[in-house]
Design a protein around this motif. Structure first.
Motif, PDB file in Angstrom:
ATOM      1  N   UNK A 112       0.830  -1.213   0.000  1.00 45.33           N
ATOM      2  CA  UNK A 112       0.000   0.000   0.000  1.00 45.33           C
ATOM      3  C   UNK A 112       0.862   1.260   0.000  1.00 45.33           C
ATOM      4  N   UNK A 113       1.929   1.271   0.785  1.00 48.37           N
ATOM      5  CA  UNK A 113       2.816   2.439   0.814  1.00 48.37           C
ATOM      6  C   UNK A 113       3.475   2.657  -0.542  1.00 48.37           C
ATOM      7  N   UNK A 114       3.851   1.580  -1.205  1.00 45.23           N
ATOM      8  CA  UNK A 114       4.453   1.694  -2.538  1.00 45.23           C
ATOM      9  C   UNK A 114       3.496   2.283  -3.551  1.00 45.23           C
ATOM     10  N   UNK A 123       1.770   6.965  -6.754  1.00 46.12           N
ATOM     11  CA  UNK A 123       0.754   7.915  -7.187  1.00 46.12           C
ATOM     12  C   UNK A 123       1.060   9.354  -6.803  1.00 46.12           C
ATOM     13  N   UNK A 124       1.971   9.559  -5.857  1.00 49.11           N
ATOM     14  CA  UNK A 124       2.316  10.934  -5.478  1.00 49.11           C
ATOM     15  C   UNK A 124       3.651  11.381  -6.055  1.00 49.11           C
ATOM     16  N   UNK A 176      -4.663  -2.490 -14.395  1.00 49.98           N
ATOM     17  CA  UNK A 176      -4.706  -3.884 -13.932  1.00 49.98           C
ATOM     18  C   UNK A 176      -3.627  -4.124 -12.891  1.00 49.98           C
ATOM     19  N   UNK A 177      -2.430  -3.611 -13.108  1.00 49.19           N
ATOM     20  CA  UNK A 177      -1.351  -3.792 -12.144  1.00 49.19           C
ATOM     21  C   UNK A 177      -1.650  -3.085 -10.823  1.00 49.19           C
ATOM     22  N   UNK A 178      -2.232  -1.883 -10.883  1.00 46.58           N
ATOM     23  CA  UNK A 178      -2.593  -1.177  -9.653  1.00 46.58           C
ATOM     24  C   UNK A 178      -3.682  -1.912  -8.878  1.00 46.58           C
ATOM     25  N   UNK A 179      -4.688  -2.401  -9.578  1.00 45.41           N
ATOM     26  CA  UNK A 179      -5.763  -3.146  -8.919  1.00 45.41           C
ATOM     27  C   UNK A 179      -5.221  -4.442  -8.331  1.00 45.41           C
ATOM     28  N   UNK A 180      -4.366  -5.136  -9.072  1.00 53.47           N
ATOM     29  CA  UNK A 180      -3.764  -6.374  -8.567  1.00 53.47           C
ATOM     30  C   UNK A 180      -2.920  -6.097  -7.326  1.00 53.47           C
ATOM     31  N   UNK A 200      -3.470  -7.753  -3.690  1.00 50.69           N
ATOM     32  CA  UNK A 200      -2.388  -8.504  -3.049  1.00 50.69           C
ATOM     33  C   UNK A 200      -2.060  -7.912  -1.683  1.00 50.69           C
ATOM     34  N   UNK A 201      -1.980  -6.593  -1.611  1.00 45.86           N
ATOM     35  CA  UNK A 201      -1.717  -5.943  -0.326  1.00 45.86           C
ATOM     36  C   UNK A 201      -2.806  -6.246   0.687  1.00 45.86           C
TER      37      UNK A 201
END
Length: 99
Positions: A26-28, A33-34, A72-76, A80-81
């Motif tokens: 989540x931190x990554x 995104x920032x 897709x990678x962000x949602x995955x 996973x997190x």
């Protein structure tokens, strides 16, 4: 080896590791995104070239395949997190209930 076969201290360490991995994911994502938009803004500000930087224009210039892959990678990564954190909390609750 199953986590149920471990002693309580090892199970607790395993659960805390799962929680740490989930939180790190989540931190990554938040950093991604920032930091990337801020880096694009700073690059244009310190480049010396007077061009207008628009994050909307940058997102619009991506192909649909790249856009779908990114989403897709962000949602995955979110799933996973969440999975790692949830499993770590489940292990901790099982340890607390066994005691």
């Amino acid at each position: 080896m199953k986590s149920e076969d471990l002693n309580p201290k090892a199970r607790e360490a395993f659960a805390r590791t799962l929680i740490d991995v989930g939180v790190s994911v989540f931190k990554g994502i938040i950093l991604l995104l920032t930091v990337i938009p801020i880096a694009a803004i700073f690059k244009s500000a310190f480049d010396g070239v007077s061009i207008e930087v628009s994050l909307i224009r940058i997102m619009g210039s991506m192909t649909s395949g790249t856009y779908i892959t990114l989403l897709v990678l962000l949602v995955a990564a979110f799933f996973i997190g969440h999975l790692f954190r949830k499993e770590g909390l489940r292990h901790l609750h099982e340890i607390e209930n066994d005691v």
